[in-house]
Design a protein around this motif. Structure first.
Motif, mmCIF file in Angstrom:
data_model
loop_
_atom_site.group_PDB
_atom_site.id
_atom_site.type_symbol
_atom_site.label_atom_id
_atom_site.label_comp_id
_atom_site.label_asym_id
_atom_site.label_seq_id
_atom_site.Cartn_x
_atom_site.Cartn_y
_atom_site.Cartn_z
ATOM 1 N N THR A 77 31.726 26.973 -39.520
ATOM 2 C CA THR A 77 30.648 27.199 -40.472
ATOM 3 C C THR A 77 29.662 26.037 -40.381
ATOM 4 O O THR A 77 29.878 25.079 -39.628
ATOM 5 N N GLU A 78 28.618 26.095 -41.193
ATOM 6 C CA GLU A 78 27.588 25.056 -41.190
ATOM 7 C C GLU A 78 28.014 23.789 -41.912
ATOM 8 O O GLU A 78 27.284 22.793 -41.902
ATOM 9 N N ILE A 79 29.170 23.790 -42.539
ATOM 10 C CA ILE A 79 29.557 22.670 -43.386
ATOM 11 C C ILE A 79 29.704 21.371 -42.599
ATOM 12 O O ILE A 79 29.431 20.276 -43.107
ATOM 13 N N HIS A 80 30.108 21.471 -41.341
ATOM 14 C CA HIS A 80 30.316 20.272 -40.540
ATOM 15 C C HIS A 80 28.982 19.613 -40.195
ATOM 16 O O HIS A 80 28.834 18.385 -40.303
ATOM 17 N N ALA A 81 28.006 20.409 -39.805
ATOM 18 C CA ALA A 81 26.679 19.870 -39.507
ATOM 19 C C ALA A 81 26.050 19.283 -40.761
ATOM 20 O O ALA A 81 25.375 18.239 -40.702
ATOM 21 N N ALA A 82 26.274 19.935 -41.898
ATOM 22 C CA ALA A 82 25.704 19.440 -43.155
ATOM 23 C C ALA A 82 26.256 18.071 -43.514
ATOM 24 O O ALA A 82 25.579 17.270 -44.174
ATOM 25 N N ALA A 83 27.475 17.782 -43.068
ATOM 26 C CA ALA A 83 28.091 16.480 -43.334
ATOM 27 C C ALA A 83 27.700 15.436 -42.300
ATOM 28 O O ALA A 83 28.114 14.281 -42.394
ATOM 29 N N GLY A 84 26.913 15.847 -41.298
ATOM 30 C CA GLY A 84 26.471 14.920 -40.266
ATOM 31 C C GLY A 84 27.354 14.883 -39.040
ATOM 32 O O GLY A 84 27.245 13.967 -38.218
ATOM 33 N N ALA A 85 28.234 15.883 -38.874
ATOM 34 C CA ALA A 85 29.148 15.907 -37.724
ATOM 35 C C ALA A 85 29.189 17.301 -37.114
ATOM 36 O O ALA A 85 30.210 17.995 -37.187
ATOM 37 N N PRO A 86 28.102 17.758 -36.470
ATOM 38 C CA PRO A 86 28.075 19.115 -35.914
ATOM 39 C C PRO A 86 29.116 19.350 -34.829
ATOM 40 O O PRO A 86 29.497 20.488 -34.573
ATOM 41 N N GLU A 87 29.605 18.267 -34.217
ATOM 42 C CA GLU A 87 30.587 18.392 -33.144
ATOM 43 C C GLU A 87 32.024 18.283 -33.653
ATOM 44 O O GLU A 87 32.982 18.290 -32.864
ATOM 45 N N ARG A 88 32.213 18.217 -34.937
ATOM 46 C CA ARG A 88 33.533 17.931 -35.513
ATOM 47 C C ARG A 88 34.589 18.949 -35.109
ATOM 48 O O ARG A 88 35.709 18.574 -34.732
ATOM 49 N N VAL A 89 34.287 20.231 -35.212
ATOM 50 C CA VAL A 89 35.279 21.256 -34.885
ATOM 51 C C VAL A 89 35.718 21.131 -33.434
ATOM 52 O O VAL A 89 36.913 21.169 -33.123
ATOM 53 N N GLU A 90 34.765 20.973 -32.540
ATOM 54 C CA GLU A 90 35.087 20.860 -31.111
ATOM 55 C C GLU A 90 35.979 19.658 -30.842
ATOM 56 O O GLU A 90 36.908 19.725 -30.022
ATOM 57 N N LYS A 91 35.736 18.557 -31.539
ATOM 58 C CA LYS A 91 36.515 17.341 -31.326
ATOM 59 C C LYS A 91 37.934 17.461 -31.863
ATOM 60 O O LYS A 91 38.866 16.883 -31.306
ATOM 61 N N MET A 92 38.109 18.227 -32.949
ATOM 62 C CA MET A 92 39.398 18.245 -33.633
ATOM 63 C C MET A 92 40.255 19.461 -33.326
ATOM 64 O O MET A 92 41.422 19.512 -33.712
ATOM 65 N N VAL A 93 39.704 20.440 -32.625
ATOM 66 C CA VAL A 93 40.425 21.686 -32.428
ATOM 67 C C VAL A 93 41.702 21.497 -31.602
ATOM 68 O O VAL A 93 42.639 22.295 -31.719
ATOM 69 N N GLY A 94 41.770 20.423 -30.827
ATOM 70 C CA GLY A 94 42.973 20.157 -30.050
ATOM 71 C C GLY A 94 44.199 19.916 -30.901
ATOM 72 O O GLY A 94 45.333 20.063 -30.440
#
Length: 253
Positions: free
Chosen positions: A197-214
């Motif tokens: 969702t957009e919540i990660h970008a709104a927090a300033g980390a648009p790449e967060r899901v990609e980094k943590m999905v592992g």
């Protein structure tokens, strides 16, 4: 699936995007009318309303700032919208705040975060309960609070402040379920994990899901629609003996 009462409606706060929008669409497909709130994106809210109306349901959207708005007046406006009797509330509106460590948080940020994620959510529960309580002439109903896996994991190094607010939501869910169960109201929560969702970008980390999905045992992020299906189940009669529960939707993380 059709609702038990075609003149019943569900309120979804923060219903113009992400999990809220997916939930609104799912609830409409199930046969309920919809009332949604949104903060500022009227175009996104209009898209959701159109989708709901295409399902043959009635719908209304209202711009509302959870940080400053009057929740009692919001519910009164929905009372007058001609949607039928209130069946359910989905408390989805919320913010993460910026990514910060404990030593970086400040009072103004916490005031805003807790007002939106806790105070306004609790007031929405109050207003919904006043309308749905069988002790007050209502027909009963269901409340679903959208919490977060962060509430159990702690949010260390990212948004410990957000996690704390969701921990409060988890506790509130259990307490309200005990208070309201005898009045025909079930109260549950869902705790999404890494959801696209957009919540990660709104927090300033648009790449967060990609980094943590592992770190997700299922090996992928989740979709808003997957969370919406769990919420819909908790709103429906299929979960008639479920109250005080918190469904974790995190792929095993």
């Amino acid at each position: 699936m059709a609702s038990e009462d075609q003149n019943a409606y569900v309120i979804v706060t923060g219903g113009s995007r992400g999990i809220g929008a997916a939930t609104a669409r799912a609830v409409a497909r199930a046969g309920y009318n919809l009332a949604i709130t949104y903060k500022s994106n009227s175009a996104a809210a209009d898209e959701v309303i159109q989708a709901v109306e295409q399902e043959g349901r009635r719908a209304t959207a209202r711009a509302f700032d959870m940080a400053t708005g009057n929740v009692e007046e919001l519910f009164q406006a929905f009372d007058s919208a001609g949607l039928g009797q209130l069946h359910g509330l989905v408390n989805n509106a919320g913010i993460t705040g910026p990514i910060k460590r404990l030593t970086e948080v400040d009072q103004a940020m916490l005031d805003d975060l807790f007002r939106i994620n806790i105070s306004s959510l609790m007031l929405c529960m109050k207003e919904a309960a006043l309308r749905m309580s069988t002790a007050r002439g209502g027909a009963g109903g269901a409340i679903v609070n959208v919490s977060s896996r962060a509430g159990q994991l702690g949010g260390a190094g990212e948004w410990i402040h957000y996690a704390a607010s969701k921990g409060a939501v988890d506790t509130l869910t259990v307490g309200a379920a005990k208070e309201l169960g005898g009045e025909g109201i079930r109260v549950n929560a869902v705790s999404p994990g890494l959801i696209e969702t957009e919540i990660h970008a709104a927090a300033g980390a648009p790449e967060r899901v990609e980094k943590m999905v592992g770190g997700v045992p299922l090996g992928r992020s989740g979709a808003a629609e997957e969370v919406a299906e769990a919420i819909l189940w908790l709103l429906s009669g299929k979960s008639s003996y479920v109250s005080g529960a918190n469904i974790v939707i995190s792929g095993g993380r």
